[in-house]
Design an enzyme around this catalytic site. Structure first.
Site, PDB file in Angstrom:
ATOM      1  N   ASP A 209       7.295  -3.012  14.523  1.00 21.68           N
ATOM      2  CA  ASP A 209       6.532  -3.893  13.624  1.00 21.68           C
ATOM      3  C   ASP A 209       7.238  -5.239  13.482  1.00 21.68           C
ATOM      4  O   ASP A 209       7.480  -5.719  12.378  1.00 21.68           O
ATOM      5  CB  ASP A 209       6.349  -3.234  12.255  1.00 21.68           C
ATOM      6  CG  ASP A 209       5.225  -3.889  11.451  1.00 21.68           C
ATOM      7  OD1 ASP A 209       4.375  -4.567  12.056  1.00 21.68           O
ATOM      8  OD2 ASP A 209       5.198  -3.722  10.219  1.00 21.68           O
TER       9      ASP A 209
ATOM     10  N   GLY B 163       0.799  -1.215   0.000  1.00 18.84           N
ATOM     11  CA  GLY B 163       0.000   0.000   0.000  1.00 18.84           C
ATOM     12  C   GLY B 163       0.828   1.259   0.000  1.00 18.84           C
ATOM     13  O   GLY B 163       0.348   2.327  -0.388  1.00 18.84           O
TER      14      GLY B 163
END
Length: 761
Positions: free
Chosen positions: A549, A434
């Site tokens: 992350d 994305g």
């Protein structure tokens, strides 16, 4: 005076055209008619189709639509060719070639009776046709006598025999037919135009003697080698006959010449010159007066029977003009040409063409070069604007302060990266998410790199981005993907990382390959390397760096299957005195610390929680991105913690390692993972402690001695812990403010984009 004469000559020309073609507004001009049949050209006055296409019925040509064979309708003979009058080709009259009949005897049925076809009839009122003197009467075969019929007051014929004594004299005299196996004779001129050919048997000869015999009229010139075989002529069934044709002057439509000069008038005036376009000759045949017209061969060609049919020949383009003029200038004129001296300084046409062509070519190259220069200048200007806007000057200043670190990040030019990625060819794409696309590239020094082309960056985050690039560039650990540099000359920054070839840990856990099986020892080794890398980031780097992350899709494996922690797109560095970082929530579903989710305060213990989820994946082989369904509807981490507490540990161990693993080690790692997943960050171990503990677990002398002091506390808070898990799941979509693409319940974006950060800084 001459001009007036020419104007007067136009009057009869127009009148003759109108009278010749019967021009009216309702009739189609003859030059618009079909002029080809079976590959044979049909020029006017002959024609196919309506009456406006030919002069009169004698000139009508019927084209068989099935076979495309042309016929002269009035004499019912197949047409071979048509020639307009042309004195240069010895056709003072027009000529047509047709297929004439062949008379035969004893060739097919064995009978001696001659097979006589219909005679050739070119007679009739107004017929323009006559047999030319090029036609011969021929007889082929042994003991054959050919006789022309319907020729009054004359006996015309020839007789052939099979006397071998005449063969040598035949060759000497170089004649085609001299009486041996064939004979020939000329036909009389000016005779009626109904002519037949018959075969008679010579006196004192047997009627069946001699075999096949043929007789016919023909204009063809045969060689002595093929004229003595009568069967060939019989099988063909025809012989080519030449007919002359003309205009009958009694036809009211051709009383006036088509702007042509009469030959007799030209003789009286001393001949005709190049100003004469066409010429007509007059004569008589068998009591008929006729006219034959042709284009003046001195400089015109075409069809004299059409208005404007004779067109000027440009002799300057032909060999005659080039030879005669040589070094002079050839000037074409109506009907002729002249050679004139070249003017002083006059350039040869060829040389002049070369000069003009060269000038045009140079001009084109100049325009193209100017276009490329302007395009390059504009591109350079845009790159300078992008470089300043993306913080290029700030990055240079930061790099200047770090002179001691030679391996600092490099600023790549856009040309370098375009060349490395083959102009960002789609065939080089490694992954796409994305926030950007990653391409595989090769630098000029041969290094294989991963080039991340981001989609967007907030302009107010430029300074923060530059600081993070500088910090991440200083990371130097064998289990962390190295940031090699960046390019700031593009609209959005492009990051360059070292290339890691063997994919991510998530894929290896799901799809094991034969060349590298994920045994428990391998999994434990991977866990130790991940813990070591995170411990380095948290404590050993210049500034503590929180990854934010950690997940199996961000754990890459190199060619030796060594761990490479990647994807620092959401990472943050903090000062030594900072204990936490307040940021917009970012992460991946199933890995995010619940405490961070509620408070938006990210600490080093938040990375510990995510690492605990990775440990659970290594033990269970399951993906936390998909919820684990249970009676209590717990999440992935809560389900694992509950299984450990309830002594259901063996139920959740990956079946692929259960039989061959050291269960004491697996149990110890599971308890360590449980501590990492504690809902209270303060009760979690730090990454250095985790790294040391994992090294101890791998030790062969290790026995399970994992501290579990917080188990009682966990038992007391089970209900709150479960409620917290449920609350996270229920409010996930509302509470998370990071892009939706980061929280994909399906396969994470990093599955196909292992090196691309989920969000650009």
């Amino acid at each position: 005076m001459k001009k007036e004469t020419q104007n007067l000559q136009c009057i009869p020309l127009v009148i003759s055209v109108l009278s010749l073609f019967g021009v009216s507004s309702a009739r189609k001009p003859p030059y618009l008619c079909n002029r080809v049949c079976g590959g044979i050209s049909i020029p006017f006055p002959f024609g196919i189709g309506g009456k406006e296409c030919y002069l009169n019925p004698w000139y009508e040509v019927v084209c068989n639509t099935t076979t495309s064979v042309p016929f002269l309708s009035r004499i019912n003979r197949e047409l071979v060719n048509i020639y307009l009058p042309d004195p240069t080709e010895y056709y003072s009259n027009g000529v047509v070639h047709i297929k004439g009949p062949v008379t035969s005897s004893g060739c097919s049925t064995g009978t001696s009776q001659p097979l006589t076809p219909q005679p050739l009839n070119v007679a009739g009122q107004g017929s323009p046709y006559f047999l030319t003197d090029k036609n011969l009467l021929m007889a082929v075969g042994c003991n054959v006598k050919a006789v022309m019929m319907d020729v009054k007051s004359q006996i015309i014929g020839c007789e052939s025999s099979c006397d071998e004594r005449n063969s040598s004299s035949q060759v000497v005299r170089n004649k085609i037919c001299s009486g041996n196996k064939c004979c020939q004779t000329r036909i009389p001129e000016g005779q009626p135009q109904v002519i037949g050919v018959n075969i008679e048997i010579p006196e004192n000869k047997n009627t069946t003697e001699g075999g096949c015999k043929v007789a016919f009229l023909t204009s063809n010139k045969y060689s002595s080698l093929n004229v003595t075989e009568p069967e060939e002529f019989h099988s063909d069934g025809y012989a080519v006959v030449e007919l002359g044709w003309y205009f009958d002057t009694s036809d009211s439509r051709v009383l006036s010449p088509i702007g042509c000069m009469n030959v007799s008038d030209a003789s009286q005036d001393g001949g005709y010159g190049s100003e004469t376009i066409c010429v007509c000759s007059y004569g008589y045949f068998s009591g008929f007066s006729y006219r034959s017209c042709y284009c003046n061969s001195m400089g015109y060609a075409g069809n004299p029977f059409l208005p404007g049919g004779c067109v000027d020949i440009d002799e300057c383009k032909l060999e005659i003009g080039r030879k005669r003029c040589k070094d002079q200038s050839c000037v074409n004129k109506p009907g002729w040409f002249t050679c004139e001296p070249k003017k002083p300084g006059q350039i040869k046409p060829v040389f002049q063409g070369v000069l003009i062509g060269s000038a045009l070519l140079l001009f084109a190259f100049g325009i193209f070069g100017l276009y490329k220069f302007i395009k390059k200048q504009r591109r350079s200007s845009r790159m300078r604007v992008f470089f300043r806007r993306n913080g290029g000057m700030l990055l240079k200043q930061q790099l200047a302060r770090k002179e001691g670190n030679v391996e600092m990040s490099k600023i790549f030019s856009s040309n370098e990266l375009e060349k490395a990625t083959d102009n960002f060819n789609t065939n080089r794409v490694l992954g796409q998410g994305g926030q950007g696309t990653v391409y595989k590239g090769m630098l000029v020094d041969g290094r294989i790199v991963a080039v991340k082309r981001s989609k967007a960056m907030d302009e107010d985050k430029v300074e923060e981005f530059i600081n993070e690039v500088v910090v991440l560039a200083q990371i130097n650990h064998r289990n962390i993907v190295k940031l090699l540099g960046c390019c700031l000359e593009t609209e959005v920054p492009v990051l360059v990382y070292e290339f890691v070839p063997n994919g991510d840990l998530c894929k290896r856990l799901r799809d094991e390959c034969d060349d590298y099986i994920m045994t428990w020892e391998v999994r434990l080794h991977i866990a130790i390397e991940i813990a070591g890398a995170l411990s380095y980031l948290h404590s050993a780097a210049s500034f503590p760096i929180y990854h934010r992350d950690i997940k199996t899709t961000n754990i890459l494996l190199d060619e030796k299957y060594q761990v490479k922690v990647s994807d620092f797109g959401t990472s943050r560095s903090v000062t030594i005195d900072q204990t936490h970082l307040t940021t917009q929530v970012a992460g991946t579903f199933g890995y995010v610390d619940p405490e961070y989710f509620q408070s938006s305060k990210f600490t080093d213990k938040s990375d510990v929680y995510s690492f605990g989820v990775v440990l659970v994946e290594l033990i269970t082989g399951k993906n936390p991105s998909s919820r684990v369904q249970s009676e209590e509807n717990r999440g992935f981490a809560a389900h694992f913690v509950a299984a450990v507490k309830e002594n259901r540990f063996l139920d959740i161990v990956d079946e692929r390692i259960k039989d061959e693993c050291n269960l004491d080690q697996v149990m110890a790692v599971a308890k360590l993972a449980k501590r990492c997943l504690n809902r209270k960050g303060k009760k979690r171990p730090n990454m250095r402690e985790v790294s040391v503990e994992l090294e101890r677990i791998r030790s062969s002398s290790y026995k399970s001695e994992i501290h579990n002091d917080d188990d009682d506390d966990d038992d007391d808070d089970d209900e709150d812990d479960q409620a917290m898990e449920l609350n996270i799941e229920e409010t996930w979509d509302v509470g998370m403010t990071a892009p939706a693409s980061m929280f994909n319940n399906g396969s994470p974006a990093s599955d196909v984009e292992p090196l691309v950060p989920l969000r650009t800084w």
